[in-house]
Design a protein around this motif. Sequence first.
Motif, PDB file in Angstrom:
ATOM      1  N   ARG A  55       3.768  29.461  40.050  1.00 34.24           N
ATOM      2  CA  ARG A  55       3.506  30.057  38.368  1.00 34.24           C
ATOM      3  C   ARG A  55       4.444  31.218  37.956  1.00 34.24           C
ATOM      4  O   ARG A  55       5.103  31.320  37.017  1.00 34.24           O
ATOM      5  N   LEU A  56       3.701  31.871  39.316  1.00 31.82           N
ATOM      6  CA  LEU A  56       5.317  33.608  38.911  1.00 31.82           C
ATOM      7  C   LEU A  56       6.458  33.308  39.077  1.00 31.82           C
ATOM      8  O   LEU A  56       7.515  34.106  38.772  1.00 31.82           O
ATOM      9  N   ASP A  57       6.843  32.027  39.854  1.00 29.80           N
ATOM     10  CA  ASP A  57       8.475  31.983  40.288  1.00 29.80           C
ATOM     11  C   ASP A  57       9.273  33.063  41.114  1.00 29.80           C
ATOM     12  O   ASP A  57      10.318  33.415  40.561  1.00 29.80           O
ATOM     13  N   ARG A  58       7.676  33.265  41.591  1.00 26.42           N
ATOM     14  CA  ARG A  58       8.156  34.670  43.650  1.00 26.42           C
ATOM     15  C   ARG A  58       8.068  34.227  44.714  1.00 26.42           C
ATOM     16  O   ARG A  58       6.644  33.526  44.263  1.00 26.42           O
ATOM     17  N   ALA A  59       8.689  35.060  44.869  1.00 25.03           N
ATOM     18  CA  ALA A  59       7.960  35.027  47.140  1.00 25.03           C
ATOM     19  C   ALA A  59       6.560  35.315  46.865  1.00 25.03           C
ATOM     20  O   ALA A  59       6.631  36.531  46.173  1.00 25.03           O
ATOM     21  N   VAL A  60       5.303  35.010  47.313  1.00 30.93           N
ATOM     22  CA  VAL A  60       3.939  35.851  47.123  1.00 30.93           C
ATOM     23  C   VAL A  60       3.808  36.179  48.725  1.00 30.93           C
ATOM     24  O   VAL A  60       3.750  34.689  50.090  1.00 30.93           O
ATOM     25  N   ILE A  61       3.486  37.021  49.158  1.00 31.93           N
ATOM     26  CA  ILE A  61       3.695  37.860  50.566  1.00 31.93           C
ATOM     27  C   ILE A  61       2.489  37.759  51.154  1.00 31.93           C
ATOM     28  O   ILE A  61       1.425  38.346  49.917  1.00 31.93           O
ATOM     29  N   VAL A  62       1.833  37.577  52.076  1.00 30.84           N
ATOM     30  CA  VAL A  62       0.039  37.993  52.854  1.00 30.84           C
ATOM     31  C   VAL A  62       0.047  38.454  53.163  1.00 30.84           C
ATOM     32  O   VAL A  62       1.114  38.739  54.434  1.00 30.84           O
ATOM     33  N   THR A  63      -0.698  39.679  52.787  1.00 33.78           N
ATOM     34  CA  THR A  63      -0.967  40.575  53.520  1.00 33.78           C
ATOM     35  C   THR A  63      -1.972  40.633  54.811  1.00 33.78           C
ATOM     36  O   THR A  63      -2.058  41.418  55.619  1.00 33.78           O
ATOM     37  N   SER A  64      -2.696  39.550  54.683  1.00 32.23           N
ATOM     38  CA  SER A  64      -4.372  39.906  55.412  1.00 32.23           C
ATOM     39  C   SER A  64      -4.836  37.744  54.880  1.00 32.23           C
ATOM     40  O   SER A  64      -5.146  37.848  53.315  1.00 32.23           O
ATOM     41  N   GLY A  65      -4.956  37.330  55.857  1.00 34.63           N
ATOM     42  CA  GLY A  65      -5.516  35.974  55.508  1.00 34.63           C
ATOM     43  C   GLY A  65      -6.347  35.414  56.242  1.00 34.63           C
ATOM     44  O   GLY A  65      -7.566  36.265  56.413  1.00 34.63           O
ATOM     45  N   TYR A  66      -6.747  34.889  56.811  1.00 38.82           N
ATOM     46  CA  TYR A  66      -8.097  34.767  57.522  1.00 38.82           C
ATOM     47  C   TYR A  66      -8.127  35.203  58.500  1.00 38.82           C
ATOM     48  O   TYR A  66      -7.088  36.206  59.386  1.00 38.82           O
ATOM     49  N   ARG A  67      -9.502  36.262  59.529  1.00 41.57           N
ATOM     50  CA  ARG A  67      -9.770  36.675  59.754  1.00 41.57           C
ATOM     51  C   ARG A  67     -10.549  36.532  60.043  1.00 41.57           C
ATOM     52  O   ARG A  67     -11.511  36.120  60.108  1.00 41.57           O
ATOM     53  N   CYS A  68     -10.469  36.702  61.805  1.00 39.38           N
ATOM     54  CA  CYS A  68     -11.684  35.781  62.669  1.00 39.38           C
ATOM     55  C   CYS A  68     -12.823  37.788  62.673  1.00 39.38           C
ATOM     56  O   CYS A  68     -12.800  38.394  61.985  1.00 39.38           O
ATOM     57  N   GLN A  69     -13.867  36.941  63.418  1.00 35.79           N
ATOM     58  CA  GLN A  69     -15.078  38.144  63.057  1.00 35.79           C
ATOM     59  C   GLN A  69     -15.151  39.702  63.621  1.00 35.79           C
ATOM     60  O   GLN A  69     -14.964  40.350  62.822  1.00 35.79           O
ATOM     61  N   ALA A  70     -14.190  39.365  64.585  1.00 40.61           N
ATOM     62  CA  ALA A  70     -14.271  40.663  65.337  1.00 40.61           C
ATOM     63  C   ALA A  70     -12.726  41.715  64.944  1.00 40.61           C
ATOM     64  O   ALA A  70     -12.846  42.211  64.432  1.00 40.61           O
ATOM     65  N   LEU A  71     -12.135  40.394  63.923  1.00 37.59           N
ATOM     66  CA  LEU A  71     -10.852  40.949  62.931  1.00 37.59           C
ATOM     67  C   LEU A  71     -11.209  41.518  62.058  1.00 37.59           C
ATOM     68  O   LEU A  71     -10.910  42.695  61.779  1.00 37.59           O
ATOM     69  N   ASN A  72     -12.177  40.941  61.410  1.00 41.33           N
ATOM     70  CA  ASN A  72     -13.245  41.422  60.010  1.00 41.33           C
ATOM     71  C   ASN A  72     -13.906  42.969  60.336  1.00 41.33           C
ATOM     72  O   ASN A  72     -13.244  44.208  59.771  1.00 41.33           O
TER      73      ASN A  72
END
Length: 159
Positions: A55-72
Amino acid sequence: MGTVDLTTKLAANFSLGELVSSAKADSLGIDNTPPAAIVEQLRATAAMLQRIRDRLDRAVIVTSGYRCQALNRAVGGVTSSDHVQGQAADILVPGYGTPYDVAKALAPLVSMLGIGQLILEGVGGKRWVHVSTRVPDRPANRVITITDAGTQLGIQPVR
């Protein structure tokens, strides 16, 4: 946690590795490898991210996705975080504009793009857009802004 192929494409422009990568986990020696059930949730998250990118026609950078409990816990995430379930990603789209610009553009399209929750976050001087596939229980919480000053309905300028 098991072996998964981090090069696996979950959507045309998003790999599993992109959605689980974490410098914080690496620095702390935390294994952020998701279990198979979470990988399936991440497929839905990647599909949502792909719709946003298209939709935005631009690259999307994921800065944080899945986090295990310890990382969260290590990043100070809330215990009920959608990140722990593989249902959320924090993103930047620098080719489109500021996080405010991105959130303003996405807000009227949440249903069409399959965004369950859209949050413009501006905490501690950092700004990003949080998108989740999970629709919150309270419809008013579907599109919000969170800053050091608190939570507001809708997308508000972050100072």
